[in-house]
Design a protein around this motif. Structure first.
Motif: not given
Length: 114
Positions: A7, A18, A20-21, A33, A68, A74, A76, A78, A92
């Motif tokens: 992302g 945004r 994601s991981c 993060w 999450r 996953t 996230y 933002q 992450c």
């Protein structure tokens, strides 16, 4: 063990991204993060605990939101109102002291131009 962050990209100041991981093949539950800017030490940016409570570094408070999806393992991030000082590689991982974490994955690079 895989932590696949995505992302990132190039964005102008004031823009949004945004991240994601997803964690796969391991017992790692990514709840945090981190980022590492060029020439600087890695730092914790945000985390979310098992109750959904969140915490942010002062430098990103009010601009970043962590979330999450437990079913997908996953996490996230933002990121709004991005600033040039947000430029870094974002990773992450589990929430822990940075020095105790051995595996980081490849991260995703964010570049914010002024």
């Amino acid at each position: 063990v895989q932590l696949q962050a995505s992302g990132g990209g190039f964005v102008q100041a004031g823009g949004s991204l945004r991240l994601s991981c997803v964690a796969s093949g391991s017992s790692i539950v990514p709840r945090a993060w981190y980022r590492q800017a060029p020439g600087k030490q890695r730092e914790l940016v945000a985390f979310i605990n098992s109750s959904g409570n969140t915490n942010y570094a002062d430098s990103v408070k009010g601009r970043f939101t962590i979330s999450r999806d437990n079913a997908k393992n996953t996490v996230y991030l933002q990121m709004n109102s991005l600033k040039p000082e947000d430029t870094a590689v974002y990773y992450c991982n589990r929430l822990d002291t940075i020095g105790s974490i051995r595996y980081w994955g490849q991260g995703t690079e964010v570049t914010v131009s002024s």
